[in-house]
Design a protein around this motif. Structure first.
Motif, PDB file in Angstrom:
ATOM      1  N   ASN A   1       1.021  -1.433   0.406  1.00  0.00           N
ATOM      2  CA  ASN A   1      -0.501   0.002   0.220  1.00  0.00           C
ATOM      3  C   ASN A   1       0.925   1.363  -0.359  1.00  0.00           C
ATOM      4  O   ASN A   1       0.332   2.221   0.732  1.00  0.00           O
ATOM      5  CB  ASN A   1      -1.177   0.059   1.563  1.00  0.00           C
TER       6      ASN A   1
ATOM      7  N   ALA B   1       1.295   3.360  -2.028  1.00  0.00           N
ATOM      8  CA  ALA B   1       0.398   4.817  -2.635  1.00  0.00           C
ATOM      9  C   ALA B   1      -0.307   5.516  -0.884  1.00  0.00           C
ATOM     10  O   ALA B   1      -0.905   6.891  -1.137  1.00  0.00           O
ATOM     11  CB  ALA B   1      -1.013   5.099  -3.116  1.00  0.00           C
ATOM     12  N   THR B   2      -0.609   4.816  -0.164  1.00  0.00           N
ATOM     13  CA  THR B   2      -1.427   5.923   1.156  1.00  0.00           C
ATOM     14  C   THR B   2      -0.519   5.528   2.596  1.00  0.00           C
ATOM     15  O   THR B   2      -0.844   5.913   3.375  1.00  0.00           O
ATOM     16  CB  THR B   2      -2.310   4.798   1.505  1.00  0.00           C
TER      17      THR B   2
ATOM     18  N   HIS C   1      -0.987   5.278   7.867  1.00  0.00           N
ATOM     19  CA  HIS C   1      -1.837   5.445   6.451  1.00  0.00           C
ATOM     20  C   HIS C   1      -2.501   7.125   6.169  1.00  0.00           C
ATOM     21  O   HIS C   1      -2.893   7.208   6.906  1.00  0.00           O
ATOM     22  CB  HIS C   1      -3.158   4.304   6.442  1.00  0.00           C
TER      23      HIS C   1
ATOM     24  N   PRO D   1      -3.906  10.428   0.789  1.00  0.00           N
ATOM     25  CA  PRO D   1      -4.185   8.711  -0.247  1.00  0.00           C
ATOM     26  C   PRO D   1      -5.285   8.243   0.328  1.00  0.00           C
ATOM     27  O   PRO D   1      -5.742   7.786  -0.606  1.00  0.00           O
ATOM     28  CB  PRO D   1      -2.896   8.823   0.413  1.00  0.00           C
TER      29      PRO D   1
ATOM     30  N   LYS E   1      -8.550   8.886  -1.200  1.00  0.00           N
ATOM     31  CA  LYS E   1      -8.300   8.735  -2.749  1.00  0.00           C
ATOM     32  C   LYS E   1      -7.977   7.264  -2.987  1.00  0.00           C
ATOM     33  O   LYS E   1      -9.440   6.653  -4.305  1.00  0.00           O
ATOM     34  CB  LYS E   1      -7.104   9.271  -3.103  1.00  0.00           C
ATOM     35  N   ALA E   2      -8.143   6.242  -2.059  1.00  0.00           N
ATOM     36  CA  ALA E   2      -8.212   5.183  -2.170  1.00  0.00           C
ATOM     37  C   ALA E   2      -9.273   4.549  -2.247  1.00  0.00           C
ATOM     38  O   ALA E   2      -9.160   2.462  -1.883  1.00  0.00           O
ATOM     39  CB  ALA E   2      -6.749   4.132  -1.464  1.00  0.00           C
ATOM     40  N   GLN E   3     -10.421   5.276  -1.528  1.00  0.00           N
ATOM     41  CA  GLN E   3     -11.057   4.455  -1.092  1.00  0.00           C
ATOM     42  C   GLN E   3     -11.703   3.822   0.242  1.00  0.00           C
ATOM     43  O   GLN E   3     -12.520   3.218   0.638  1.00  0.00           O
ATOM     44  CB  GLN E   3     -12.862   4.286  -1.532  1.00  0.00           C
ATOM     45  N   TYR E   4     -10.233   3.552   0.912  1.00  0.00           N
ATOM     46  CA  TYR E   4     -10.632   2.722   2.261  1.00  0.00           C
ATOM     47  C   TYR E   4      -9.589   1.385   2.013  1.00  0.00           C
ATOM     48  O   TYR E   4     -10.028   1.093   2.855  1.00  0.00           O
ATOM     49  CB  TYR E   4     -11.382   3.152   3.295  1.00  0.00           C
ATOM     50  N   ALA E   5      -9.434   1.060   0.407  1.00  0.00           N
ATOM     51  CA  ALA E   5      -9.630  -0.194   0.779  1.00  0.00           C
ATOM     52  C   ALA E   5      -9.088  -0.594   1.629  1.00  0.00           C
ATOM     53  O   ALA E   5      -9.223  -1.796   1.984  1.00  0.00           O
ATOM     54  CB  ALA E   5      -9.189  -0.128  -1.140  1.00  0.00           C
TER      55      ALA E   5
END
Length: 662
Positions: free
Chosen positions: A362, A364-365, A391, A395, A398-402
């Motif tokens: 992860n 990116a986050t 995290h 970001p 933006k990742a919709q909390y995946a």
């Protein structure tokens, strides 16, 4: 302070950085420019030049909202600044509804879940995440129409048995829940069972995981006995792994020629890409080491080079996750079959290690150049550096909390009760810059994070406890309780300004109450001041400070004698009995009794702020799981609890946390 500093502070504030905070003793800490710069950089804000700062300030005011929270079952509207066409898609990409709008988009009443609202006009396209949350998480009353219950907590690694070879395993967990269930307990809580990492052989803390959404393979029960737990009071992880891992390899080889392969293949197809990435990480770590930051560049993030490098060895690590998941689910089934209403009570750690799989997967986050910690508090007078990654809010949104969604789902599917460690981190997080600058607080998207927790809890039927110890802002507990999250009430911390402990009758109703935790002294350790002596032993207290703290503890003991009706010369057994009886009669919805306290242990499982100076995460229970059913101490505690906390149906509305004090 000059104009540039003012702009830096304004930019920091716009990104949710606290410009100051007050510690537990009321001391004010103002964030320095170095701290602000480090935290802004961690959030992904470019501040290399003054022009960068100016541009970032302008961008803060121009960014449109990217998400909206609605209540499931209720219609809502989403404002739009321009005429558009729109379509609402569910989490599987199916169109729920669509249309044209001039200034606002009407949303129908939605079920609980995640939706994407796509907005289009001649100038472009925008996407808004719709978080459709329930009003409340499942609670005890909704799960079994009961007002109160009790359970126990213990260290999974510390369970003794006739076959685990030295470390408690998931089979021992199932046996323990069966025994406790027969005694009337409704849950059994354990330390986090997150993956520590196959190649990391020095980390043993369950709160320093490689990945929080994967399971610890050290606790997998092998097909054949590893022999009885050694008599030593403390676990030797290295020696255990020398026995355990070769047996896992043997089990895997035997499995490959068995008839269960089709079941495993079906699980692999359904388990999610994140599990495959984790298995690839584990396979590569065996060759290149546990810290992915030292790996060849092509392997530092998931991709085709990683798949090739991991090779067939990734299948072994997938099999380990399949085996661990199956055994945890089996333990939960054992718990429910024994009569437990909730069953397993699991724990979500604050964050992962910076060099581990969760960060690798992860990138990116993840916030760059910082780790999570805590300022000085009642658990550690020197403050704490947890050396865990965070995290970053922007970001992550933006990742919709995946990453959070997947992690919560996997844990909540295996338990009836989940504790969110350091729940204040949902509101704000204390970050320590790697460059040595003083730490500071970062505002978190609390409403969105709470919505994700509630959605996942609703979809899995899991109840949630928010560990809300420390400096709790006004209204935080009320908000958590009204959303159905239980507070966490540690009785030894419930004191007045003089340090006198309140009556258990004052414990908050919508809470999980306990006398202590893995991070505090045990009941007997508290009574004798063992923790104070440890603080001196590790160098945190001088002789004078130690005497002052023992005097303070003496006042606390006296207050407990008063509220529990204890004689000055009460025996250890009497102290334990009276305190557990008071907890049983408290208004708290959930009461937890530590196994260490049931069996009269003095030493604590963990001394926060230490690593090797105290035998953290190593202490075993004195009783084997096979003998717990005949143990008099456990029977006596169960009788006390059952006398006052049987699962009587709730017949009034006083269980609504909005009607009671938080």
């Amino acid at each position: 302070m000059n104009a540039q500093d003012d702009k830096l502070r304004a930019l920091a504030q716009a990104h949710g950085i606290h410009l100051e905070f007050h510690d537990l003793h009321g001391h004010r800490h103002v964030a320095s420019p170095d701290t602000l710069k480090a935290l802004l950089t961690a959030l992904g804000v470019d501040i290399e030049t003054q022009r960068d700062i100016d541009d970032a300030l302008t961008q803060c005011t121009a960014t449109p909202p990217s998400e909206k929270i609605v209540f499931a079952g209720q219609s809502a509207v989403v404002p739009t600044p321009f005429p558009c066409t729109w379509s609402l898609l569910d989490d599987a990409g199916r169109v729920v509804c669509d249309g044209r709008a001039e200034d606002q988009i009407p949303l129908p009443a939605l079920k609980v879940g995640y939706f994407n609202l796509h907005i289009k006009n001649a100038d472009g396209h925008a996407r808004i995440l719709i978080l459709s949350r329930p009003h409340r998480a499942p609670d005890l009353a909704s799960r079994c129409t009961a007002r109160a219950c009790w359970g126990s907590t213990g260290a999974l690694y510390g369970l003794r048995s006739s076959s685990n070879g030295g470390l408690g395993n998931y089979a021992d967990l199932g046996k323990t829940t069966q025994t406790l269930g027969r005694f009337g307990a409704q849950f059994f809580g354990i330390n986090p069972v997150h993956a520590l990492g196959w190649a990391m052989d020095t980390i043993i803390s369950p709160y320093s995981p490689s990945h929080r959404g994967m399971f610890n393979t050290d606790h997998i029960a092998t097909s054949q006995s590893l022999g009885p737990t050694p008599n030593d009071r403390c676990v030797d992880y290295s020696e255990f792994r020398k026995k355990h891992r070769p047996r896992l390899e043997q089990d895997y080889q035997a499995f490959k020629t068995s008839g269960a392969r089709s079941t495993f293949e079906a699980w692999k197809a359904a388990c999610g890409q994140d599990v495959h990435h984790f298995a690839q990480f584990e396979a590569i770590s065996e060759t290149h080491g546990y810290d992915f930051r030292t790996w060849p560049t092509a392997l530092r993030s998931p991709g085709t080079a990683v798949v090739k490098a991991a090779g067939p060895r990734a299948d072994f690590h997938l099999w380990l996750q399949w085996r661990a998941s199956a055994q945890i689910h089996a333990a939960q089934r054992d718990a429910k079959h024994s009569g437990m209403a909730l069953g397993l009570y699991l724990d979500l750690a604050v964050g992962p290690r910076p060099e581990g799989a969760e960060v690798w997967m992860n990138a990116a986050t993840i916030a760059k150049g910082v780790t999570i910690g805590a300022p000085p508090d009642h658990l550690s007078p020197e403050g704490q550096s947890w050396a865990l990654a965070a995290h970053a809010p922007g970001p992550l949104a933006k990742a919709q909390y995946a990453p959070l969604r997947l992690m919560l789902r996997r844990l909540m599917q295996t338990c009836g009760l989940l504790r969110i460690d350091h729940a204040l981190g949902l509101l704000r997080s204390y970050w320590l810059p790697d460059d040595g600058s003083p730490g500071g607080y970062i505002k978190q998207p609390f409403d969105s994070l709470l919505a994700v927790i509630l959605i996942e809890a609703h979809q899995t039927g899991c109840s949630v406890v928010g560990e809300d110890l420390g400096l709790v802002p006004n209204g935080f507990r009320d908000t958590m309780n009204s959303a159905g999250l239980y507070s966490y009430a540690v009785w030894q911390f419930e004191t007045n300004d003089a340090g006198e402990i309140h009556s258990a009758a004052a414990l908050p109703r919508f809470s999980l109450a306990c006398f202590g935790t893995h991070d505090t002294p045990t009941l007997q350790g508290f009574w004798h001041g063992t923790d104070i002596d440890w603080w001196q032993k590790v160098g945190w207290l001088n002789d004078i400070d130690r005497l002052k703290r023992h005097a303070y503890r003496s006042r606390q003991r006296q207050s407990l004698r008063s509220v529990c009706g204890l004689r000055p010369d009460a025996s250890a057994a009497e102290v334990s009995s009276h305190i557990h009886s008071a907890l049983a009669q408290s208004p708290a919805a959930l009461v937890s009794v530590q196994m260490d306290d049931i069996f009269g242990e003095v030493e604590a499982q963990n001394l926060p702020g230490t690593i090797d100076a105290h035998p953290n995460w190593r202490r075993r229970l004195p009783i084997a799981v096979e003998d717990m059913g005949q143990n008099a101490a456990l029977r006596d505690v169960a009788q006390t609890m059952n006398m006052h906390r049987q699962l009587h149906p709730s017949t009034d509305d006083t269980d609504d946390p909005k009607e009671v004090s938080a």
